[in-house]
Design a protein around this motif. Structure first.
Motif, PDB file in Angstrom:
ATOM      1  N   PHE A 222      10.775 -21.495  33.695  1.00  0.00           N
ATOM      2  CA  PHE A 222      11.356 -21.614  32.353  1.00  0.00           C
ATOM      3  C   PHE A 222      10.786 -22.861  31.681  1.00  0.00           C
ATOM      4  CE2 PHE A 222      15.545 -19.361  33.767  1.00  0.00           C
ATOM      5  CZ  PHE A 222      14.803 -18.224  34.035  1.00  0.00           C
ATOM      6  N   ILE A 223       9.961 -22.674  30.659  1.00  0.00           N
ATOM      7  CA  ILE A 223       9.230 -23.798  30.073  1.00  0.00           C
ATOM      8  C   ILE A 223       9.574 -24.051  28.603  1.00  0.00           C
ATOM      9  CG2 ILE A 223       7.302 -23.561  31.681  1.00  0.00           C
ATOM     10  CD1 ILE A 223       5.765 -22.109  29.486  1.00  0.00           C
ATOM     11  N   THR A 224      10.239 -23.097  27.952  1.00  0.00           N
ATOM     12  CA  THR A 224      10.506 -23.227  26.521  1.00  0.00           C
ATOM     13  C   THR A 224      11.970 -23.562  26.279  1.00  0.00           C
ATOM     14  OG1 THR A 224       8.762 -21.624  26.002  1.00  0.00           O
ATOM     15  CG2 THR A 224      10.398 -22.052  24.286  1.00  0.00           C
ATOM     16  N   GLU A 225      12.211 -24.557  25.431  1.00  0.00           N
ATOM     17  CA  GLU A 225      13.578 -24.941  25.100  1.00  0.00           C
ATOM     18  C   GLU A 225      14.226 -23.875  24.207  1.00  0.00           C
ATOM     19  OE1 GLU A 225      15.217 -27.406  26.258  1.00  0.00           O
ATOM     20  OE2 GLU A 225      13.596 -28.516  27.249  1.00  0.00           O
ATOM     21  N   PRO A 226      15.529 -23.648  24.377  1.00  0.00           N
ATOM     22  CA  PRO A 226      16.222 -22.652  23.545  1.00  0.00           C
ATOM     23  C   PRO A 226      16.094 -22.934  22.052  1.00  0.00           C
ATOM     24  CG  PRO A 226      17.614 -23.313  25.382  1.00  0.00           C
ATOM     25  CD  PRO A 226      16.424 -24.233  25.395  1.00  0.00           C
ATOM     26  N   GLU A 227      16.079 -24.205  21.687  1.00  0.00           N
ATOM     27  CA  GLU A 227      15.970 -24.573  20.268  1.00  0.00           C
ATOM     28  C   GLU A 227      14.639 -24.106  19.677  1.00  0.00           C
ATOM     29  OE1 GLU A 227      19.032 -26.727  22.225  1.00  0.00           O
ATOM     30  OE2 GLU A 227      16.890 -26.605  22.720  1.00  0.00           O
ATOM     31  N   LYS A 228      13.572 -24.234  20.463  1.00  0.00           N
ATOM     32  CA  LYS A 228      12.262 -23.766  20.009  1.00  0.00           C
ATOM     33  C   LYS A 228      12.261 -22.246  19.909  1.00  0.00           C
ATOM     34  CE  LYS A 228       7.896 -23.814  18.991  1.00  0.00           C
ATOM     35  NZ  LYS A 228       7.460 -24.226  17.620  1.00  0.00           N
ATOM     36  N   ALA A 229      12.913 -21.579  20.867  1.00  0.00           N
ATOM     37  CA  ALA A 229      13.017 -20.123  20.828  1.00  0.00           C
ATOM     38  C   ALA A 229      13.746 -19.670  19.561  1.00  0.00           C
ATOM     39  CB  ALA A 229      13.754 -19.619  22.066  1.00  0.00           C
ATOM     40  N   ALA A 230      14.830 -20.357  19.221  1.00  0.00           N
ATOM     41  CA  ALA A 230      15.600 -19.997  18.030  1.00  0.00           C
ATOM     42  C   ALA A 230      14.756 -20.142  16.769  1.00  0.00           C
ATOM     43  CB  ALA A 230      16.850 -20.873  17.933  1.00  0.00           C
ATOM     44  N   GLN A 231      14.016 -21.226  16.668  1.00  0.00           N
ATOM     45  CA  GLN A 231      13.148 -21.441  15.505  1.00  0.00           C
ATOM     46  C   GLN A 231      12.125 -20.320  15.363  1.00  0.00           C
ATOM     47  OE1 GLN A 231      11.380 -25.327  15.926  1.00  0.00           O
ATOM     48  NE2 GLN A 231      13.360 -26.352  16.041  1.00  0.00           N
ATOM     49  N   THR A 232      11.541 -19.937  16.490  1.00  0.00           N
ATOM     50  CA  THR A 232      10.529 -18.869  16.482  1.00  0.00           C
ATOM     51  C   THR A 232      11.135 -17.549  16.037  1.00  0.00           C
ATOM     52  OG1 THR A 232       9.339 -19.955  18.292  1.00  0.00           O
ATOM     53  CG2 THR A 232       8.837 -17.636  17.895  1.00  0.00           C
ATOM     54  N   ILE A 233      12.327 -17.247  16.540  1.00  0.00           N
ATOM     55  CA  ILE A 233      12.989 -15.985  16.204  1.00  0.00           C
ATOM     56  C   ILE A 233      13.354 -15.938  14.720  1.00  0.00           C
ATOM     57  CG2 ILE A 233      15.070 -14.603  16.576  1.00  0.00           C
ATOM     58  CD1 ILE A 233      14.994 -15.693  19.521  1.00  0.00           C
ATOM     59  N   LEU A 234      13.923 -17.022  14.201  1.00  0.00           N
ATOM     60  CA  LEU A 234      14.329 -17.029  12.797  1.00  0.00           C
ATOM     61  C   LEU A 234      13.125 -16.978  11.865  1.00  0.00           C
ATOM     62  CD1 LEU A 234      17.331 -19.533  12.821  1.00  0.00           C
ATOM     63  CD2 LEU A 234      17.333 -17.041  12.999  1.00  0.00           C
ATOM     64  N   CYS A 235      12.040 -17.594  12.274  1.00  0.00           N
ATOM     65  CA  CYS A 235      10.804 -17.518  11.485  1.00  0.00           C
ATOM     66  C   CYS A 235      10.304 -16.078  11.436  1.00  0.00           C
ATOM     67  CB  CYS A 235       9.744 -18.432  12.094  1.00  0.00           C
ATOM     68  SG  CYS A 235       8.159 -18.435  11.202  1.00  0.00           S
ATOM     69  N   ALA A 236      10.408 -15.373  12.561  1.00  0.00           N
ATOM     70  CA  ALA A 236       9.980 -13.973  12.625  1.00  0.00           C
ATOM     71  C   ALA A 236      10.839 -13.095  11.712  1.00  0.00           C
ATOM     72  CB  ALA A 236      10.051 -13.469  14.057  1.00  0.00           C
ATOM     73  N   VAL A 237      12.142 -13.390  11.643  1.00  0.00           N
ATOM     74  CA  VAL A 237      13.025 -12.637  10.765  1.00  0.00           C
ATOM     75  C   VAL A 237      12.623 -12.857   9.311  1.00  0.00           C
ATOM     76  CG1 VAL A 237      15.398 -12.392   9.934  1.00  0.00           C
ATOM     77  CG2 VAL A 237      14.956 -12.650  12.386  1.00  0.00           C
ATOM     78  N   GLN A 238      12.354 -14.106   8.950  1.00  0.00           N
ATOM     79  CA  GLN A 238      11.946 -14.409   7.580  1.00  0.00           C
ATOM     80  C   GLN A 238      10.635 -13.721   7.211  1.00  0.00           C
ATOM     81  OE1 GLN A 238      12.269 -18.783   7.996  1.00  0.00           O
ATOM     82  NE2 GLN A 238      13.654 -18.703   6.255  1.00  0.00           N
ATOM     83  N   LYS A 239       9.755 -13.548   8.194  1.00  0.00           N
ATOM     84  CA  LYS A 239       8.475 -12.874   7.946  1.00  0.00           C
ATOM     85  C   LYS A 239       8.562 -11.370   8.173  1.00  0.00           C
ATOM     86  CE  LYS A 239       5.614 -16.897   9.059  1.00  0.00           C
ATOM     87  NZ  LYS A 239       4.529 -17.449   9.939  1.00  0.00           N
ATOM     88  N   ASP A 240       9.758 -10.906   8.534  1.00  0.00           N
ATOM     89  CA  ASP A 240      10.021  -9.485   8.766  1.00  0.00           C
ATOM     90  C   ASP A 240       9.058  -8.897   9.811  1.00  0.00           C
ATOM     91  OD1 ASP A 240      11.435  -7.154   8.455  1.00  0.00           O
ATOM     92  OD2 ASP A 240      10.221  -6.439   6.776  1.00  0.00           O
ATOM     93  N   LYS A 241       8.865  -9.615  10.906  1.00  0.00           N
ATOM     94  CA  LYS A 241       7.972  -9.127  11.958  1.00  0.00           C
ATOM     95  C   LYS A 241       8.647  -8.019  12.758  1.00  0.00           C
ATOM     96  CE  LYS A 241       5.040 -13.166  12.745  1.00  0.00           C
ATOM     97  NZ  LYS A 241       4.508 -14.094  13.779  1.00  0.00           N
ATOM     98  N   ARG A 242       7.847  -7.077  13.183  1.00  0.00           N
ATOM     99  CA  ARG A 242       8.352  -5.998  14.011  1.00  0.00           C
ATOM    100  C   ARG A 242       8.630  -6.485  15.429  1.00  0.00           C
ATOM    101  NH1 ARG A 242       7.412  -1.109  11.519  1.00  0.00           N
ATOM    102  NH2 ARG A 242       6.085  -1.270   9.674  1.00  0.00           N
ATOM    103  N   ARG A 243       7.781  -7.380  15.908  1.00  0.00           N
ATOM    104  CA  ARG A 243       7.895  -7.882  17.276  1.00  0.00           C
ATOM    105  C   ARG A 243       7.531  -9.355  17.285  1.00  0.00           C
ATOM    106  NH1 ARG A 243       4.106  -5.940  22.290  1.00  0.00           N
ATOM    107  NH2 ARG A 243       2.628  -7.258  21.205  1.00  0.00           N
ATOM    108  N   VAL A 244       8.234 -10.145  18.092  1.00  0.00           N
ATOM    109  CA  VAL A 244       7.932 -11.570  18.183  1.00  0.00           C
ATOM    110  C   VAL A 244       7.879 -12.000  19.641  1.00  0.00           C
ATOM    111  CG1 VAL A 244      10.378 -12.151  17.845  1.00  0.00           C
ATOM    112  CG2 VAL A 244       8.642 -13.904  17.527  1.00  0.00           C
ATOM    113  N   LEU A 245       6.830 -12.738  19.990  1.00  0.00           N
ATOM    114  CA  LEU A 245       6.686 -13.330  21.317  1.00  0.00           C
ATOM    115  C   LEU A 245       7.206 -14.752  21.257  1.00  0.00           C
ATOM    116  CD1 LEU A 245       3.030 -12.137  22.055  1.00  0.00           C
ATOM    117  CD2 LEU A 245       5.157 -11.078  22.853  1.00  0.00           C
TER     118      LEU A 245
END
Length: 277
Positions: A222-245
């Motif tokens: 486990f190498i990624t902090e939850p806070e970084k994961a949350a930022q990535t997910i919310l950015c994907a929602v704003q960009k309306d991505k179908r899939r986010v890594l």
């Protein structure tokens, strides 16, 4: 959905990990929250912390495997907050076992939460998201929906089901012209307590793996902090991505699956054998 300000988001598994990080990030962006978890202590902590940021927050103990409870929570959240714009189906559990040796009861337990929890949350909240005029369904799958790993067959299957379910949902929403979108999230190793709370079966020993050592070694990945994961997910929602890594390891695994769609299994098997030695 370019902004989360003055929106309402429902989050499952909000008591810790990615769920808590999402809740806090959304609160900082001015989003009201309807939070749920089976861990009442963890949930209360997230609710209190989010309220200090000046947004409206409600917290409800919900087991996502219980369909009627999820639907009741969705209706309650919409009534209390005047509507709901987003549902983050984040709650999940893990199970280490072989396909042959794992018990039916453990497999069913995992699927009720990992897959049916997502189905319950999506179907319960979708009418409210449509009514809001601007909605988004965010379903947390895994990189283990992109590749499979020995000893994680049930988990692989449940997260692959979430991926297929969400991708079909996205296309159906587009075809019907609904004011709602959907995103499938594929995190790599996120620093959460999922490994410590996972069930582990003695059948792993048939692979030459000690269940307790396997849990500890898995957590080291486990190498990624939850806070970084949350930022990535919310950015994907704003960009309306179908899939986010989520996380650098997720990109490595995705690349492996694309380059070696069948042969990756040999690579994974050798890595497992090396870790056994």
């Amino acid at each position: 959905m370019k902004s989360f300000s003055r929106k309402v988001a429902a989050v499952t598994g909000a008591g810790s990990g990615i769920g808590r990080a999402l809740s806090m990030d959304l609160a900082r962006r001015g989003c009201d929250l309807a939070l749920a978890d089976v861990d009442e202590g963890g949930l209360a902590g997230t609710v209190e912390a989010a309220r200090r940021l000046g947004v409206k927050v409600s917290g409800t103990r919900v087991d996502v495997a219980e369909r009627e409870a999820v639907h009741a929570w969705a209706d309650q959240a919409a009534a209390e907050h005047g509507g709901v714009n987003l549902i983050f189906n984040n709650a999940g559990v893990a199970l280490g076992s072989t396909i042959e040796g794992g018990g039916y009861e453990d497999f069913e337990w995992l699927f009720r939460i990992n897959f049916w929890g997502v189905v319950n949350g999506t179907k319960a909240f979708l009418p409210h998201l449509k009514s809001s005029g601007e909605g988004h369904v965010v379903n947390v799958s895994s990189v283990f929906a992109l590749i499979s790993v020995p000893g994680q067959g049930a988990y692989n299957a449940s997260k692959s089901a979430v991926r297929g379910f969400t991708e079909a949902l996205r296309m159906e929403l587009e075809l019907s012209g609904a004011p709602v979108s959907a995103t499938s999230v594929h995190p790599g190793g996120i620093k959460t307590n999922v490994a410590r709370s996972a069930r582990s079966d003695e059948s792993l020993r048939s692979l030459g793996v000690d269940p307790e050592e396997s849990r500890k070694n898995f957590e080291k990945l486990f190498i990624t902090e939850p806070e970084k994961a949350a930022q990535t997910i919310l950015c994907a929602v704003q960009k309306d991505k179908r899939r986010v890594l989520v996380g650098p390891d997720a990109y490595v695994i995705d690349g492996l699956a694309r380059l070696l769609p069948g042969a990756y299994q040999t690579v994974v098997k050798k890595l497992v054998m090396r870790s056994m030695r």
